[in-house]
Design an enzyme around this catalytic site. Structure first.
Site, short mmCIF file in Angstrom:
data_model
loop_
_atom_site.label_atom_id
_atom_site.label_comp_id
_atom_site.label_asym_id
_atom_site.label_seq_id
_atom_site.Cartn_x
_atom_site.Cartn_y
_atom_site.Cartn_z
N GLU A 1 26.47 -16.19 11.35
CA GLU A 1 25.24 -16.84 11.16
C GLU A 1 24.20 -16.36 12.22
OE1 GLU A 1 22.35 -18.98 11.81
OE2 GLU A 1 23.79 -20.49 12.31
N LYS B 1 35.57 -19.92 21.65
CA LYS B 1 34.68 -19.56 22.71
C LYS B 1 33.41 -20.07 22.65
CE LYS B 1 31.83 -16.61 23.97
NZ LYS B 1 30.89 -17.29 24.88
N CYS C 1 17.55 -21.47 14.67
CA CYS C 1 17.40 -20.16 13.75
C CYS C 1 16.94 -20.33 12.50
CB CYS C 1 18.93 -19.54 13.54
SG CYS C 1 20.02 -20.69 13.05
N GLY D 1 30.24 -13.34 26.55
CA GLY D 1 30.50 -12.51 25.45
C GLY D 1 31.01 -11.23 25.70
N PRO D 2 30.64 -10.45 26.63
CA PRO D 2 31.36 -9.21 26.76
C PRO D 2 32.46 -9.09 27.40
CG PRO D 2 29.05 -9.19 28.06
CD PRO D 2 29.23 -10.74 27.32
N GLU E 1 12.18 -13.34 16.24
CA GLU E 1 12.70 -14.65 16.62
C GLU E 1 12.20 -15.01 17.89
OE1 GLU E 1 16.46 -17.33 15.20
OE2 GLU E 1 16.78 -15.41 16.48
N VAL F 1 35.22 -12.30 26.83
CA VAL F 1 36.04 -13.47 26.32
C VAL F 1 35.69 -13.15 24.68
CG1 VAL F 1 36.59 -15.67 25.64
CG2 VAL F 1 36.30 -15.02 27.70
#
Length: 477
Positions: free
Chosen positions: A245, A170, A279, A203-204, A379, A206
């Site tokens: 990660e 995904k 990141c 995301g919520p 971040e 699949v």
């Protein structure tokens, strides 16, 4: 405008069961360039069934067969290289020069390192009378972000293939175009049906379905710490392996013996990599207090040289942020930096002059930042550098380590032994000493809330392997 309406499941392009649709927006122009079909739990289940059915046969292939497959994938990708660069320019705003020189080349770099690993890696080894056997973990769910689209896909897909795993990918819905090109490459390279499957979606829907699926043996996730926590929660009920990660807030310690002009300019360059949307980049620059004013002046001058503009121009260095939400988030961080008393030495709120459209951010540098300020703790994911003063090496280490993140750290010194000594004290999965060139064989991953597990090279391969100990295997020989 194009519709991206199909998923890749069991070696075929198929329609989603019950699709929703999302507009795809060019972040450099704010114009819609396509529509993406988003799936759900039923699509994930179809893909998992295909991956499970394919697993036994693919796990039984030889290492040579897997190496040949990776070489074919590399050949097809290389031929279609420019398509990937253009897709990343359009979907997530990468300037075309960076897409060609920084983004797309990551695929052959990682695959070639992995091919080298397979030349010497032993999937079986003896420890006394015990034979250790390293076997593929099974069906893997791979969830990837938008900021390094093909890089993040290949550092999961390639080692999973090398290990003998099957998978369901995904990608982020904001970088689905380049991921669909990856699926085309897999198909053309002859990846067996069911080994590689792709389902687009949020995301919520699949992502959660992948993480919680009882027939997925491992989930590998790259993204925010907040989302990673939800993935781990969803995966916990089935006790599957979870590799993550996550976020970072990496410190870059400039010791008092550096050549300050060079060290600061290279630090600014590192912080602005990928328009600050990375990141592991050095977003906190720590300098001796007595050097603060000079370092701030150099950083401001360096930031002001960056060319921000249209992504199709070869001389553009900083493109837009990926979407409006990210643009507004970074604007809020910049305003909070000002409100909390950080010294704004260049940049600030709003778009750069002359750019009326697109999610462009002014290259921004704050100096005299204290560790408790928001811009020093959170971040930001944009071209925003925070310069923090310190009074001793011990204080610099304490500031660098005084965060819940631990993805990377940086240290600069004209004395290599001094730099090495400080590097040993820093909490980070990767510590970069004196701006070294990238090492794609080095393990990549973090401490603390930056995640668990490692990617890249041999460490990345091992994430997709289970260890079986056959005790007494060599007895009586």
């Amino acid at each position: 405008m194009r519709d991206y309406a199909k998923f890749y499941i069991d070696g075929m392009w198929v329609d989603p069961v019950n699709p929703a649709w999302m507009d795809l927006v060019d972040p450099g122009t704010e114009e819609i360039h396509g529509r993406l079909a988003l799936g759900g739990r039923e699509d994930v289940n179809r893909a998992v069934i295909a991956a499970r059915r394919a697993f036994t046969a693919y796990a039984g292939t030889s290492v040579d067969e897997r190496k040949q497959l990776l070489r074919r994938i590399l050949d097809v990708f290389t031929r279609r290289f420019d398509e990937f660069a253009e897709a990343m320019r359009l979907e997530m705003g990468s300037p075309i020069a960076f897409a060609k020189k920084g983004q797309a080349p990551r695929v052959p770099l990682h695959v070639n390192v992995l091919l080298d690993v397979l030349e010497h890696f032993s999937f079986e080894e003896d420890r006394g009378s015990t034979r250790l056997r390293y076997e593929p973990v099974g069906v893997c769910g791979l969830i990837t972000p938008w900021n390094w689209p093909v890089n993040q896909v290949i550092v999961k897909v390639a080692p999973a293939l090398a290990a003998g795993c099957t998978m369901v990918l995904k990608p982020s819905e904001y970088s689905a175009v380049s991921a669909l090109l990856i699926a085309e490459v897999m198909d053309e390279a002859g990846v067996p049906p069911g080994v590689f499957n792709l389902v687009n979606g949020g995301g919520p829907e699949v992502g959660a379905a992948i993480a919680s699926h009882e027939d997925i043996d491992m989930v590998s996730f790259t993204g925010s710490t907040r989302a990673g926590i939800e993935v781990a929660r969803a995966a916990a009920a089935t006790v599957k392996r979870v590799a993550q990660e996550l976020g970072g807030k990496s410190a870059n310690i400039l010791l008092d013996d550096v050549k300050l002009d060079d060290a600061v300019r290279r630090g600014v360059s590192g912080c602005f990599t990928n328009s600050g949307q990375s990141c592991s980049i050095p977003t906190r620059m720590l300098v001796p207090r007595k050097m603060m004013a000079e370092a701030a002046s150099i950083a401001a001058e360096a930031a002001q040289t960056y060319r921000v503009g249209p992504t199709d121009r070869e001389d553009t260095q900083l493109g837009p942020l990926v979407n409006e939400s990210q643009f507004m988030r970074v604007q809020d961080f910049i305003r909070r930096g000002i409100e909390e008393g950080a010294a704004l030495v260049t940049g600030g709120p709003g778009r750069p002059e002359g750019l009326e459209k697109g999610y462009f951010v002014r290259p921004t540098v704050f100096s005299d930042v204290t560790p408790d300020m928001t811009v020093a703790k959170e971040e930001i994911f944009g071209p925003v550098l925070a310069i923090i003063p310190y009074d001793s090496d011990d204080e610099a280490v304490a500031i660098a380590n005084g965060t819940s993140y631990g993805l990377a750290a940086y240290v600069q010194s004209s004395n290599p032994d001094r730099a090495r000594g400080l590097a040993r004290r820093l909490n980070g999965g990767q510590v970069h000493i004196n701006y070294p060139p990238p090492d794609f064989a080095a393990p990549f991953g973090g401490f603390g809330r930056s995640g668990n597990g490692r990617e890249w090279g041999e460490a990345g391969l091992r994430e997709y392997l289970e260890t079986k100990a056959m005790i007494g295997y060599g007895a009586g020989q």
